[in-house]
Design a protein around this motif. Structure first.
Motif, PDB file in Angstrom:
ATOM      1  N   HIS A   1      -0.484  -9.880   2.959  1.00 42.39           N
ATOM      2  CA  HIS A   1      -0.293 -10.401   1.602  1.00 42.39           C
ATOM      3  C   HIS A   1      -1.445 -11.321   1.179  1.00 42.39           C
ATOM      4  CE1 HIS A   1       4.081  -9.380   1.061  1.00 42.39           C
ATOM      5  NE2 HIS A   1       3.656  -9.322  -0.167  1.00 42.39           N
ATOM      6  N   HIS A   2      -1.881 -12.196   2.105  1.00 48.68           N
ATOM      7  CA  HIS A   2      -2.764 -13.296   1.685  1.00 48.68           C
ATOM      8  C   HIS A   2      -4.165 -13.299   2.302  1.00 48.68           C
ATOM      9  CE1 HIS A   2       0.820 -14.824  -0.161  1.00 48.68           C
ATOM     10  NE2 HIS A   2       1.437 -14.863   1.004  1.00 48.68           N
ATOM     11  N   GLN A   3      -4.327 -12.696   3.514  1.00 48.37           N
ATOM     12  CA  GLN A   3      -5.619 -12.896   4.170  1.00 48.37           C
ATOM     13  C   GLN A   3      -6.547 -11.692   4.075  1.00 48.37           C
ATOM     14  OE1 GLN A   3      -4.309 -14.248   8.027  1.00 48.37           O
ATOM     15  NE2 GLN A   3      -3.326 -15.972   7.029  1.00 48.37           N
ATOM     16  N   MET A   4      -6.060 -10.560   3.615  1.00 52.58           N
ATOM     17  CA  MET A   4      -6.899  -9.356   3.599  1.00 52.58           C
ATOM     18  C   MET A   4      -7.455  -9.098   2.203  1.00 52.58           C
ATOM     19  SD  MET A   4      -6.096  -8.018   6.801  1.00 52.58           S
ATOM     20  CE  MET A   4      -6.168  -6.263   6.774  1.00 52.58           C
ATOM     21  N   GLY A   5      -7.317 -10.056   1.323  1.00 49.15           N
ATOM     22  CA  GLY A   5      -7.842  -9.897  -0.037  1.00 49.15           C
ATOM     23  C   GLY A   5      -6.800  -9.302  -0.971  1.00 49.15           C
ATOM     24  N   LYS A   6      -7.006  -9.598  -2.256  1.00 50.04           N
ATOM     25  CA  LYS A   6      -6.039  -9.180  -3.289  1.00 50.04           C
ATOM     26  C   LYS A   6      -5.923  -7.663  -3.363  1.00 50.04           C
ATOM     27  CE  LYS A   6      -5.221 -12.723  -6.629  1.00 50.04           C
ATOM     28  NZ  LYS A   6      -5.774 -13.578  -7.576  1.00 50.04           N
ATOM     29  N   PHE A   7      -7.085  -6.968  -3.192  1.00 54.04           N
ATOM     30  CA  PHE A   7      -7.082  -5.511  -3.349  1.00 54.04           C
ATOM     31  C   PHE A   7      -6.147  -4.869  -2.316  1.00 54.04           C
ATOM     32  CE2 PHE A   7      -8.776  -1.316  -2.277  1.00 54.04           C
ATOM     33  CZ  PHE A   7      -8.613  -0.703  -3.513  1.00 54.04           C
ATOM     34  N   THR A   8      -6.306  -5.265  -1.040  1.00 52.96           N
ATOM     35  CA  THR A   8      -5.459  -4.699   0.025  1.00 52.96           C
ATOM     36  C   THR A   8      -3.999  -5.037  -0.233  1.00 52.96           C
ATOM     37  OG1 THR A   8      -7.277  -5.216   1.486  1.00 52.96           O
ATOM     38  CG2 THR A   8      -5.239  -4.544   2.552  1.00 52.96           C
ATOM     39  N   SER A   9      -3.768  -6.279  -0.609  1.00 51.72           N
ATOM     40  CA  SER A   9      -2.398  -6.699  -0.842  1.00 51.72           C
ATOM     41  C   SER A   9      -1.752  -5.854  -1.951  1.00 51.72           C
ATOM     42  CB  SER A   9      -2.392  -8.187  -1.204  1.00 51.72           C
ATOM     43  OG  SER A   9      -1.175  -8.530  -1.769  1.00 51.72           O
ATOM     44  N   ARG A  10      -2.510  -5.642  -3.045  1.00 60.09           N
ATOM     45  CA  ARG A  10      -1.957  -4.867  -4.175  1.00 60.09           C
ATOM     46  C   ARG A  10      -1.764  -3.404  -3.820  1.00 60.09           C
ATOM     47  NH1 ARG A  10      -5.280  -7.447  -8.999  1.00 60.09           N
ATOM     48  NH2 ARG A  10      -4.186  -9.407  -9.102  1.00 60.09           N
ATOM     49  N   LEU A  11      -2.640  -2.927  -2.917  1.00 64.22           N
ATOM     50  CA  LEU A  11      -2.535  -1.528  -2.490  1.00 64.22           C
ATOM     51  C   LEU A  11      -1.252  -1.314  -1.695  1.00 64.22           C
ATOM     52  CD1 LEU A  11      -4.637   0.793  -2.794  1.00 64.22           C
ATOM     53  CD2 LEU A  11      -5.289   0.323  -0.424  1.00 64.22           C
ATOM     54  N   LEU A  12      -0.904  -2.298  -0.888  1.00 61.70           N
ATOM     55  CA  LEU A  12       0.231  -2.131   0.032  1.00 61.70           C
ATOM     56  C   LEU A  12       1.565  -2.589  -0.549  1.00 61.70           C
ATOM     57  CD1 LEU A  12      -1.483  -3.340   3.322  1.00 61.70           C
ATOM     58  CD2 LEU A  12      -0.981  -0.996   2.654  1.00 61.70           C
ATOM     59  N   TYR A  13       1.506  -3.600  -1.419  1.00 55.14           N
ATOM     60  CA  TYR A  13       2.758  -4.163  -1.948  1.00 55.14           C
ATOM     61  C   TYR A  13       2.790  -4.068  -3.467  1.00 55.14           C
ATOM     62  CZ  TYR A  13       3.289  -6.277   2.673  1.00 55.14           C
ATOM     63  OH  TYR A  13       3.413  -6.474   4.020  1.00 55.14           O
ATOM     64  N   ALA A  14       3.853  -3.449  -3.984  1.00 51.32           N
ATOM     65  CA  ALA A  14       4.043  -3.412  -5.444  1.00 51.32           C
ATOM     66  C   ALA A  14       4.605  -4.752  -5.895  1.00 51.32           C
ATOM     67  CB  ALA A  14       5.012  -2.292  -5.791  1.00 51.32           C
ATOM     68  N   PRO A  15       4.394  -5.135  -7.163  1.00 52.65           N
ATOM     69  CA  PRO A  15       4.946  -6.417  -7.645  1.00 52.65           C
ATOM     70  C   PRO A  15       6.473  -6.464  -7.565  1.00 52.65           C
ATOM     71  CG  PRO A  15       3.541  -5.367  -9.319  1.00 52.65           C
ATOM     72  CD  PRO A  15       3.626  -4.420  -8.187  1.00 52.65           C
ATOM     73  N   THR A  16       7.118  -5.313  -7.498  1.00 58.24           N
ATOM     74  CA  THR A  16       8.586  -5.277  -7.410  1.00 58.24           C
ATOM     75  C   THR A  16       9.099  -5.818  -6.076  1.00 58.24           C
ATOM     76  OG1 THR A  16       8.209  -2.973  -6.861  1.00 58.24           O
ATOM     77  CG2 THR A  16       9.077  -3.414  -9.042  1.00 58.24           C
ATOM     78  N   ASP A  17       8.225  -5.832  -5.044  1.00 59.23           N
ATOM     79  CA  ASP A  17       8.515  -6.519  -3.790  1.00 59.23           C
ATOM     80  C   ASP A  17       9.775  -6.043  -3.064  1.00 59.23           C
ATOM     81  OD1 ASP A  17       7.885  -8.478  -1.871  1.00 59.23           O
ATOM     82  OD2 ASP A  17       9.329  -9.884  -2.731  1.00 59.23           O
ATOM     83  N   VAL A  18       9.974  -4.746  -3.002  1.00 59.01           N
ATOM     84  CA  VAL A  18      11.086  -4.215  -2.192  1.00 59.01           C
ATOM     85  C   VAL A  18      10.471  -3.276  -1.157  1.00 59.01           C
ATOM     86  CG1 VAL A  18      13.167  -2.776  -2.186  1.00 59.01           C
ATOM     87  CG2 VAL A  18      12.779  -4.403  -4.056  1.00 59.01           C
ATOM     88  N   GLY A  19      10.672  -3.582   0.126  1.00 53.95           N
ATOM     89  CA  GLY A  19      10.162  -2.718   1.189  1.00 53.95           C
ATOM     90  C   GLY A  19       8.904  -3.271   1.830  1.00 53.95           C
TER      91      GLY A  19
END
Ligand SMILES: Cc1cc2nc3c(=O)[nH]c(=O)nc-3n(C[C@H](O)[C@H](O)[C@H](O)COP(=O)(O)OP(=O)(O)OC[C@H]3O[C@@H](n4cnc5c(N)ncnc54)[C@H](O)[C@@H]3O)c2cc1C
Length: 404
Positions: free
Chosen positions: A218-236
């Motif tokens: 979520h926080h240490q791999m950069g915003k791009f990676t975080s957005r790629l892996l986690y949707a803003p809906t935050d389920v799963g």
């Protein structure tokens, strides 16, 4: 008797969001019924925090104007994360005043089929005819009590949803059953009001959210990676989160895969911010209750390892089992016509049931559209899907379809 195009039953996040979206359809007359946010006001413990993250705690509105940020600016209220329950309720009531100021707080006592759609009977006997009905009445009817606890009086055993104010158990010995957020947070709150608490759960380990890997992604791999892996809906979890955020795609997957992804996305788990608060609470894992019985003013609970406890109260953090047959306002003839699997309605586009013109939003939609529907962040998909479907058919057609 009055007539309208669409009636929404329920004024929680799903009902309010659906109303805000449907009111953008020109010429569509929409009525909304229910006490706003009643489940959050009466059936969640005071002092609770929302587990969902900031972006997932927004109730969808068509113009992105009724966000938590907008609420904060409009009211000058400080909002921290995790969001405290009372603040979320204030936000949702503000949303309601902006989007659905004419909300009718009466309850719907009965919904029946009618040649032009549906006939709704209000708690005071008034009748409303509606071409379409949107059921957004949440999960309060589905609170699950394990059978061993049936028949115990409420002062000896209660479900977490029956405890708005846990202070009533201050100073008592309380056994909490369950290993998910509701059980764990209730245990922390009980301990903080001075109860003597023990938690018993069947799971062999507590799953804590926001662990090391999740924090790093979520926080240490950069915003791009975080957005790629986690949707803003935050389920799963990572990756799966993106799939859960696309209910239309999920709906098309084979049942077995869908069920596995669902289980993985919403398994019982506790927010990491509970770890410290539970430090002094005894947690017994890998155990289940085999028998329960009253002993005077107390209750004796026997576990499958043969051990016994006698406590003053058992708090059941045992969750909810969806079964729409428990929606007692659905007339039996109508309920029979809704095609269901394991208590969940099978829904098609626009979250419509097998009864034309009858839609069901929120947790009961999860069997068809995935676990996103169990959370506030699912309002984005549900409301848009609904408005597209209804606007696409035109306000005048709706009643005609239901006459068959
Ligand atoms: C302890 C707990 C914590 C949770 N925390 C979170 C969280 O952090 N984030 C999250 O996204 N989700 C959370 N959830 C899930 C949450 O319940 C749902 O996201 C949300 O309530 C779904 O909204 P809803 O509109 O479907 O239902 P509800 O919020 O339950 O609203 C249903 C509405 O229907 C009305 N109603 C019911 N029957 C009738 C009737 N006959 N006539 C008229 N009106 C009626 C009620 O008045 C109520 O206002 C939590 C659930 C629990 C139990």
């Amino acid at each position: 008797m009055t007539t309208c195009d669409v009636t929404i039953i329920g004024a929680g996040p799903y009902g309010l969001s659906a109303a805000a979206h449907l009111r953008t359809v020109k010429g569509l007359e929409v009525r909304v019924f229910g006490e706003p946010m009643s489940f959050w006001k009466h059936n969640m413990p005071a002092g609770m925090f929302l587990r969902s993250n900031w972006t997932a705690t927004q109730i969808a509105d068509p113009n992105y104007a009724l966000t938590l940020e907008a609420y904060k600016t409009a009211n000058g209220n400080h909002l921290s994360h995790p969001v405290p329950l009372h603040r979320f309720i204030q936000y949702a009531l503000w949303y309601q005043r902006q989007a659905v100021p004419d909300l009718d707080q009466r309850k719907i006592a009965r919904v029946e089929s009618h040649p032009n759609g549906f006939r709704l009977i209000l708690e005071d006997g008034e009748v409303v005819n509606s071409r379409r009905v949107i059921v957004a009445t949440g999960i309060s009817s589905f609170a699950w009590r394990p059978p061993e606890f049936e028949g115990l009086p409420p002062w000896l055993a209660s479900h977490t949803s029956e405890n708005r104010d846990l202070c009533r158990l201050a100073g008592k010995q309380v056994l909490v059953i369950g290993g998910g957020q509701s059980a764990l947070e209730s245990a922390a709150l009980l301990r903080e009001v001075g109860a003597e608490v023990e938690v018993v759960a069947r799971t062999h380990r507590i799953h804590w959210l926001q662990g090391w890997t999740s924090r790093a992604l979520h926080h240490q791999m950069g915003k791009f990676t975080s957005r790629l892996l986690y949707a803003p809906t935050d389920v799963g979890p990572a990756g799966i989160s993106q799939l859960m955020a696309r209910p239309e795609l999920l709906r098309r997957l084979p049942r077995g895969i869908k069920d596995r992804l669902w289980k993985r996305s919403v398994r019982p788990a506790g927010a990491r911010w509970l770890v410290n608060r539970l430090q002094n609470v005894s947690i017994r894992l890998g155990r289940s209750v085999v028998s329960v019985g009253p002993v005077g003013e107390q209750v004796k609970v026997r576990l499958d390892d043969g051990s016994e406890r006698t406590v003053q109260h058992v708090l059941l953090g045992t969750g909810y089992h969806v079964d729409i047959a428990k929606y007692d306002f659905l007339g039996p003839e109508l309920a029979r016509r809704i095609h269901c699997v394991n208590g969940y309605p099978c829904l098609t586009k626009g979250l419509e049931t097998s009864v034309q013109g009858l839609h069901i939003l929120g947790a009961p939609a999860a069997w068809s559209f995935g676990p996103l529907m169990q959370f506030v962040s699912g309002t984005h998909y549900a409301s848009r899907s609904l408005v597209r479907f209804i606007a696409g058919r035109g306000a005048t057609q709706v009643g005609d379809e239901t006459t068959t």
